[in-house]
Design a protein around this motif. Structure first.
Motif, PDB file in Angstrom:
ATOM      1  N   UNK A 250       1.136  -1.308  -0.025  1.00 38.42           N
ATOM      2  CA  UNK A 250       0.193   0.028  -0.160  1.00 38.42           C
ATOM      3  C   UNK A 250       0.568   1.215  -0.318  1.00 38.42           C
ATOM      4  N   UNK A 251       0.782   2.003  -1.562  1.00 34.18           N
ATOM      5  CA  UNK A 251       2.197   2.969  -0.841  1.00 34.18           C
ATOM      6  C   UNK A 251       1.591   4.542  -0.599  1.00 34.18           C
ATOM      7  N   UNK A 252       0.202   4.404  -0.498  1.00 36.47           N
ATOM      8  CA  UNK A 252      -0.906   6.106   0.473  1.00 36.47           C
ATOM      9  C   UNK A 252      -0.302   5.214   1.235  1.00 36.47           C
ATOM     10  N   UNK A 253      -0.071   4.419   2.129  1.00 36.75           N
ATOM     11  CA  UNK A 253       0.111   4.128   3.948  1.00 36.75           C
ATOM     12  C   UNK A 253       1.335   4.546   4.106  1.00 36.75           C
ATOM     13  N   UNK A 254       2.251   4.212   2.866  1.00 36.95           N
ATOM     14  CA  UNK A 254       3.712   3.814   3.176  1.00 36.95           C
ATOM     15  C   UNK A 254       3.595   5.773   2.909  1.00 36.95           C
ATOM     16  N   UNK A 255       3.984   6.208   1.910  1.00 34.47           N
ATOM     17  CA  UNK A 255       3.409   7.545   1.977  1.00 34.47           C
ATOM     18  C   UNK A 255       3.078   8.574   3.533  1.00 34.47           C
ATOM     19  N   UNK A 256       2.407   8.373   3.972  1.00 35.66           N
ATOM     20  CA  UNK A 256       1.482   8.746   4.736  1.00 35.66           C
ATOM     21  C   UNK A 256       2.523   8.557   6.711  1.00 35.66           C
ATOM     22  N   UNK A 257       3.128   7.643   6.290  1.00 34.93           N
ATOM     23  CA  UNK A 257       3.818   6.460   7.613  1.00 34.93           C
ATOM     24  C   UNK A 257       5.145   7.364   7.634  1.00 34.93           C
ATOM     25  N   UNK A 258       4.883   7.902   6.116  1.00 37.19           N
ATOM     26  CA  UNK A 258       6.923   8.559   6.120  1.00 37.19           C
ATOM     27  C   UNK A 258       6.618  10.312   6.327  1.00 37.19           C
ATOM     28  N   UNK A 259       5.557  10.541   5.609  1.00 36.96           N
ATOM     29  CA  UNK A 259       5.029  11.855   6.293  1.00 36.96           C
ATOM     30  C   UNK A 259       5.344  12.736   7.645  1.00 36.96           C
ATOM     31  N   UNK A 260       4.339  11.010   8.207  1.00 37.93           N
ATOM     32  CA  UNK A 260       4.812  12.076  10.100  1.00 37.93           C
ATOM     33  C   UNK A 260       5.776  11.282  10.417  1.00 37.93           C
ATOM     34  N   UNK A 261       6.527  10.610  10.095  1.00 41.63           N
ATOM     35  CA  UNK A 261       7.664   9.808  11.105  1.00 41.63           C
ATOM     36  C   UNK A 261       8.942  10.488  10.047  1.00 41.63           C
ATOM     37  N   UNK A 262       8.828  11.304   8.891  1.00 46.77           N
ATOM     38  CA  UNK A 262      10.126  11.611   8.189  1.00 46.77           C
ATOM     39  C   UNK A 262      10.847  10.648   7.502  1.00 46.77           C
ATOM     40  N   UNK A 263      12.259  10.713   7.250  1.00 48.63           N
ATOM     41  CA  UNK A 263      12.848   9.868   6.051  1.00 48.63           C
ATOM     42  C   UNK A 263      13.063   8.599   7.485  1.00 48.63           C
ATOM     43  N   UNK A 264      13.435   7.675   6.284  1.00 48.45           N
ATOM     44  CA  UNK A 264      13.919   6.069   7.333  1.00 48.45           C
ATOM     45  C   UNK A 264      14.838   5.058   6.329  1.00 48.45           C
TER      46      UNK A 264
END
Length: 417
Positions: free
Chosen positions: A171-185
């Protein structure tokens, strides 16, 4: 000495020749829970992963030897020659190897096969993943991991003391939201998932990694050898080798041996050798083990016919199983998941298949989520038409017996219709 519930067969725990020391209560309680809650209550006193002894006509669909290398005479002879010719060698950690060694030459060949700058051999796919993540992530590093990713990737997060951030499968959309919330990793995915045969959306994942400044790690254990030009894997097939930071693989799948591999940069290879604990504290491979892989590189590179046959078989079997009403739509490749749901349900399926000579692999927690147990069928390049017909006939015959309508995968398919 562990005391088993009376209804657990003694055959599950053979009598020791010497009694082991008594375990403290806090360990004994965990052992009792396993035998009471799983063996006795869910499994009815047997072992869920075993069942019947295979007969002489058994059809084995539980091996990861997708291209059928085991027993290939050219590979066996190469290994035997090296074993018999090698009078002495050093058994030590690979970190001490220096110069033009057999392992370094093999690492170069595997890196060339995967179109990587460099690569390094680990003791297993598990060690490759744990060592890699432990050496690139640290305490507080957000690691975005597909919920279906292999357990070794999750274990690597734990070894690193990093912060696991799961995202829904593919789920790319969910991944995008997680990165937007947590920052890059660090982003961790399998190219081809080992439970259901689904394929990761690698181009989209590479785009997310680039746009967010994250590192992308792709485990190619189940696509190296079976996919891509010369078996180079899905990353190369999609032209992404310059966009994926690290690729890992277990060589206990299509390569039919015992080792792991990491495709990486030359500079990182030197760093890894001094920082990754599995690399530092495990012995390197022996010469006859390296000889097997050296011969396998040549064999796999020339095995286009076997790869094509594997893909043809996969399409035939998947189409046939789907026509019988089984929901296998989660995947597309040579790994097929017959997802029943609960452990008692998967035991019914296992028994029905094995009674008819079909042997797959039972997957249950912790290999799957709770109530998503399954029988995994793994296809290989030497299946013949009679094998396929036999499998489909059996799956057609047992639908009522295994109560297919009540499987979790069947109910999930009904919700999407």
């Amino acid at each position: 000495m562990t005391t088993l519930p009376k209804h657990v067969p003694s055959s599950l725990v053979p009598p020791p020749s010497v009694a082991a020391p008594a375990l403290p209560d806090w360990i004994e309680a965990r052992v009792r829970r396993y035998f009471n809650d799983r063996v006795a209550r869910l499994w009815g006193g047997g072992h869920l992963l075993h069942g019947r002894e295979p007969g002489p006509d058994a059809l084995f669909l539980n091996s990861n030897d997708y291209l059928c290398l085991l027993g290939e005479r050219a590979l066996v002879r190469a290994q035997a020659r090296t074993l018999l010719a090698c009078e002495s060698e050093l058994l030590m950690s690979s970190i001490f190897q220096h110069g033009d060694t057999p392992q370094h030459r093999l690492e170069r060949r595997l890196a060339d096969m995967m179109r990587a700058e460099a690569g390094l051999i680990a003791q297993s796919g598990w060690a490759a993943n744990v060592g890699l993540i432990q050496s690139i992530a640290g305490p507080g590093t957000p690691v975005f991991v597909d919920m279906n990713a292999h357990a070794s990737l999750w274990e690597g997060i734990t070894a690193a003391g990093a912060q696991p951030i799961p995202f829904r499968h593919n789920n790319i959309e969910h991944l995008d939201r997680q990165i937007a919330h947590m920052g890059p990793g660090v982003i961790l995915v399998d190219s081809l998932y080992s439970t259901n045969g689904s394929v990761a959306p690698l181009p989209a994942l590479a785009q997310v990694a680039e746009s967010s400044g994250s590192v992308l790690v792709v485990d190619e254990s189940h696509s190296l050898g079976t996919h891509g030009p010369g078996g180079a894997g899905l990353v190369v097939q999609l032209g992404l080798e310059q966009r994926v930071h690290f690729r890992t693989a277990s060589l206990a799948k299509a390569f039919a041996g015992r080792a792991g591999f990491i495709a990486c940069g030359e500079r990182f290879k030197e760093y890894f050798a001094m920082e990754a604990r599995p690399a530092i504290f495990s012995s390197g491979l022996l010469h006859h083990e390296l000889a097997w892989f050296d011969a396998a590189v040549d064999f796999i590179a020339a095995a286009d016919d076997r790869r094509q046959r594997l893909h043809t078989i996969t399409r035939l079997v998947r189409d046939g199983i789907a026509e019988l009403g089984y929901n296998i739509a989660d995947g597309t490749e040579q790994i097929i998941a017959l997802e029943t749901g609960t452990e008692p349900q998967v035991k019914v399926l296992r028994d029905a298949l094995q009674a008819r000579g079909i042997f797959g692999a039972v997957f249950c927690p912790p290999a799957t989520s709770k109530n998503r147990s399954l029988v995994r069928l793994t296809l290989h390049a030497k299946l013949v038409a009679a094998d396929i017909e036999r499998l489909l006939d059996v799956l057609g015959d047992i639908r009522e017996q295994v109560n297919l309508r009540e499987w979790s995968s069947t109910r999930r398919a009904a919700l999407t219709d």
